[in-house]
Design a protein around this motif. Structure first.
Motif, PDB file in Angstrom:
ATOM      1  N   ARG A  47      64.668 -73.005  74.501  1.00 54.93           N
ATOM      2  CA  ARG A  47      63.778 -71.954  74.005  1.00 54.93           C
ATOM      3  C   ARG A  47      64.558 -70.662  73.710  1.00 54.93           C
ATOM      4  O   ARG A  47      64.141 -69.874  72.871  1.00 54.93           O
ATOM      5  CB  ARG A  47      62.644 -71.690  75.000  1.00 54.93           C
ATOM      6  N   ALA A  50      65.851 -71.198  70.332  1.00 52.81           N
ATOM      7  CA  ALA A  50      64.758 -71.049  69.356  1.00 52.81           C
ATOM      8  C   ALA A  50      64.318 -69.595  69.209  1.00 52.81           C
ATOM      9  O   ALA A  50      63.710 -69.224  68.204  1.00 52.81           O
ATOM     10  CB  ALA A  50      63.574 -71.905  69.772  1.00 52.81           C
ATOM     11  N   PHE A  52      62.334 -68.100  71.598  1.00 54.10           N
ATOM     12  CA  PHE A  52      61.077 -67.880  72.334  1.00 54.10           C
ATOM     13  C   PHE A  52      61.329 -67.234  73.704  1.00 54.10           C
ATOM     14  O   PHE A  52      60.412 -66.734  74.331  1.00 54.10           O
ATOM     15  CB  PHE A  52      60.315 -69.191  72.522  1.00 54.10           C
ATOM     16  N   PRO A  72      62.136 -65.293  66.517  1.00 54.10           N
ATOM     17  CA  PRO A  72      62.108 -66.720  66.173  1.00 54.10           C
ATOM     18  C   PRO A  72      61.945 -66.966  64.673  1.00 54.10           C
ATOM     19  O   PRO A  72      62.547 -67.890  64.129  1.00 54.10           O
ATOM     20  CB  PRO A  72      60.894 -67.246  66.937  1.00 54.10           C
ATOM     21  N   VAL A  77      66.005 -72.220  62.531  1.00 56.30           N
ATOM     22  CA  VAL A  77      66.107 -73.264  63.549  1.00 56.30           C
ATOM     23  C   VAL A  77      64.805 -74.058  63.546  1.00 56.30           C
ATOM     24  O   VAL A  77      63.734 -73.465  63.607  1.00 56.30           O
ATOM     25  CB  VAL A  77      66.322 -72.599  64.938  1.00 56.30           C
TER      26      VAL A  77
ATOM     27  N   GLU B 192      53.991 -70.830  68.340  1.00 56.05           N
ATOM     28  CA  GLU B 192      55.450 -70.972  68.374  1.00 56.05           C
ATOM     29  C   GLU B 192      55.944 -71.796  67.182  1.00 56.05           C
ATOM     30  O   GLU B 192      56.975 -71.473  66.588  1.00 56.05           O
ATOM     31  CB  GLU B 192      55.879 -71.618  69.695  1.00 56.05           C
ATOM     32  N   GLU B 195      55.833 -69.557  64.133  1.00 55.88           N
ATOM     33  CA  GLU B 195      56.948 -68.591  64.160  1.00 55.88           C
ATOM     34  C   GLU B 195      58.258 -69.296  63.862  1.00 55.88           C
ATOM     35  O   GLU B 195      59.096 -68.800  63.110  1.00 55.88           O
ATOM     36  CB  GLU B 195      57.046 -67.930  65.541  1.00 55.88           C
ATOM     37  N   ASN B 196      58.436 -70.468  64.455  1.00 51.39           N
ATOM     38  CA  ASN B 196      59.664 -71.235  64.253  1.00 51.39           C
ATOM     39  C   ASN B 196      59.860 -71.617  62.787  1.00 51.39           C
ATOM     40  O   ASN B 196      60.981 -71.723  62.302  1.00 51.39           O
ATOM     41  CB  ASN B 196      59.599 -72.489  65.142  1.00 51.39           C
TER      42      ASN B 196
END
Lengths: 353, 295
Positions: A47, A50, A52, A72, A77, B192, B195-196
């Motif tokens: 993480r 990434a 996060f 992020p 990625v 997430e 966002e990723n």
């Protein structure tokens, strides 16, 4: 210079150190697995790559660019989650095209890349279906295609096979590996399943309590574990307390029964208390195969495990497991009988604590 | 073997009989206080004062200005309080779920909402009269300590705006109760993953979170609409019938102090049933859509 580098990365939550001084260099196109029990820090490390989680200290670089403090959505990625994390309001095609759409790629690029990705995962017939209409394996393949559609520099896989049944798990991991190889993408795979890590990785990082225990190829990790933790965590292992009898000859004593070890005793002195380990499959009944370690063993129990038969034996006062491949003509000893068993001196590992 | 099968069937029958016994009071209650009165509503709607069949009551729903206006007023007040309560309730629910406010505040708000969403009728009307009426406690504080005379500024508790404010008291807590679990259902992995893939927070909300929540939000607002549409005691206690919403008009037709036409009252109730049924059908459709997505 390595493609992805983590230098002195530490992560603390309050007073708890979750990842401690983690250093790792990964080459372009390499498939590296983080293997360890729950709470060892493997997912936290992933993480941090990434974005996060922000490292408490240390640096993360991709292709020489420091990404430690990047958000992020500013990193290129790709990530695959254990729970798939597909957007439920979008079809397969919309999910795959999401990253390209939010990055405002031209419609024609989005269309062609989505088609390419759908074909890569062989789900052409399901392009207009919603996630709830797909099986777990299909959803995870869509998740893989979605992560790859942006052409990420690094692919992160957070226990992507854990929620799937055994058969799908095996076939999907082979599919992930073959796609990763075909695209030459650098990948980090987090798992607590040693078989998964051993079968899929170029290198494995075994982690325990926030620290790296050992980094090596699957062959090295399995055959030459450096610590007791790695030896115990990867594969089955017999461990026993022992005493060094002759360090130059590698002679050790387990409850009065002597074994010869090929390495690991030279830096010790006579009388040192050590821990030795022998994998169950390294024992055999063919007493004349090895001259080094031929010992008497009492047959305590025999368990049929399908392709393998596990035999529990007592050598001196210590219990050991030995595994032998099953075959229809296998002649098994009688329980209670005394047999000669043997293992090579290379099979006797001396472990660090 | 045959004997065993007979015994098994007999046991099953006994079990079934006992299970059904448990639900008899409910069905009896529903029959006496829902189905039979509904049947009576339908038949009475088509009955003239002399007992003969008539379509006149239904016709008046669409032709008599007072009745048409009553529906308009009820729909307006229900829509205003559903939208207002919906927005206010959603923002509150957002704050205590994904908004990151302390968890202790969440339990306080949810408990308050559970109580407040059921606080209606005469006690609610009285509470507002005592606080925001012409001689109300808050009205006095605002006037005496802050120099704000809300009534001089045009506010009137006994008006459309005042009644809407009172309705909001039980509307927004209901929205909080419905939306808090829906907001909890937004998976962290969706944010997430978005966002990723390069999405900003706004893009995540516009493209993922809001579309997922929208059926729940609309469904909840429809429920709020129905909640306000069926309210009677609060409006009657507060305004004494001066604001002629449908429920008050029905009461006037059936109670009959000045007006007395039970058949028309029943027909107006049928009109309400139709509007409520449409609302509930919309709510069910939207709920089904969300449930299918989140399977």
């Amino acid at each position: 210079m390595s493609y992805l580098s983590l230098s002195n990365v530490t992560k603390q939550f309050g007073d708890t150190v979750v990842v401690d001084n983690f250093n790792l260099d990964i080459d372009k196109g390499e498939f590296v697995s983080f293997l360890g029990p729950s709470g060892c820090g493997k997912t936290t490390t992933l993480r941090m790559v990434a974005g996060f989680e922000v490292p408490t200290s240390g640096k993360i670089m991709i292709e020489g660019v420091d990404i430690t403090d990047k958000a992020p959505n500013q990193r290129n990625v790709g990530m695959i989650f254990q729970s798939y994390a597909l957007f439920p309001n979008m079809t397969v095609a919309q999910n795959i095209g999401f990253g390209l759409t939010v990055r405002k790629e031209p419609e024609s690029v989005v269309k062609s890349r989505v088609a390419e990705m759908i074909s890569l995962i062989n789900l052409e017939a399901h392009a207009n279906k919603y996630p709830y209409q797909l099986s777990g394996g299909q959803q995870q393949r869509v998740s893989l295609a979605r992560a790859l559609a942006n052409r990420p520099q690094v692919l992160l896989l957070d226990e992507p096979l854990s929620a799937l049944d055994a058969k799908i798990r095996v076939s999907l991991r082979a599919e992930i590996r073959s796609i990763q190889k075909a695209l030459g993408i650098t990948a980090i795979f987090v798992t607590h399943d040693q078989e998964e890590a051993l079968s899929i990785s170029d290198r494995i990082v075994v982690m325990n309590a926030g620290e790296m225990e050992q980094v090596g190829t699957p062959f090295e990790i399995y055959n030459f574990p450096k610590t007791r933790f790695v030896a115990n965590f990867v594969g089955s292992l017999n461990t026993a307390d022992a005493e060094v009898v002759d360090p130059t000859k590698g002679l050790v004593s387990v409850d009065g029964v002597q074994f010869t070890s090929a390495e690991g005793t030279k830096e010790r002195k006579k009388g040192d208390k050590i821990k030795v380990a022998i994998r169950p499959e390294r024992f055999s009944f063919a007493a004349l195969q090895h001259k080094d370690n031929v010992v008497d063993a009492k047959i305590e129990n025999i368990t049929f495990l399908g392709s393998v038969v596990r035999i529990q034996v007592k050598i001196g006062n210590t219990n050991f497991n030995m595994d032998t491949f099953n075959n229809p003509f296998l002649e098994l000893p009688k329980i209670g009988s005394i047999e000669q068993v043997t293992c090579s001196k290379e099979a006797v590992l001396v472990l660090d604590e | 073997m045959a004997q065993t099968i007979v015994n098994s069937k007999s046991n099953k029958a006994t079990t079934n009989w006992k299970v059904w016994l448990g639900v008899v009071p409910f069905f009896l209650f529903a029959l006496l206080f829902l189905f039979l009165p509904s049947l009576r509503l339908v038949t009475a709607s088509f009955t003239a004062p002399d007992g003969s069949f008539t379509l006149d009551n239904i016709r008046q729903l669409f032709t008599v200005p007072v009745i048409v206006n009553a529906y308009k007023l009820s729909i307006q007040i229900s829509a205003v309080t559903a939208i207002g309560g919906g927005i206010f309730g959603f923002l509150l629910a957002y704050s205590v779920t994904v908004g990151g406010l302390p968890k202790s505040l969440r339990s306080v708000l949810i408990t308050f909402s559970g109580v407040a969403s059921n606080f209606a009728g005469v006690p609610l009307a009285f509470a507002f009269v005592a606080t925001l009426g012409r001689q109300g406690f808050i009205t006095h504080i605002l006037r005496d300590y802050f120099g704000m005379d809300v009534y001089a500024a045009g506010f009137n508790l006994y008006s459309f705006a005042g009644l809407s404010l009172v309705y909001m008291y039980f509307q927004f807590p209901l929205m909080v109760l419905i939306m808090a679990p829906a907001l909890d259902g937004l998976k962290r992995e969706w944010r997430e993953a978005a966002e990723n893939l390069g999405a900003s927070t706004t893009q995540y909300w516009l493209r993922v979170a809001m579309p997922v929540l929208l059926p729940s939000i609309l469904g909840a607002m429809i429920l709020l609409f129905g909640n306000a549409f069926g309210a009677y005691a609060t409006a009657y206690a507060l305004t004494g019938g001066r604001i002629g919403i449908v429920t008050i008009q029905i009461g006037a037709q059936i109670r009959g102090d000045v007006l007395y036409n039970p058949g028309l009252g029943y027909a107006m109730a049928i009109g309400m049933v139709v509007i409520m049924a449409i609302s509930l059908a919309g709510y069910s459709w939207l709920q089904a859509k969300t449930e299918r997505w989140l399977k």
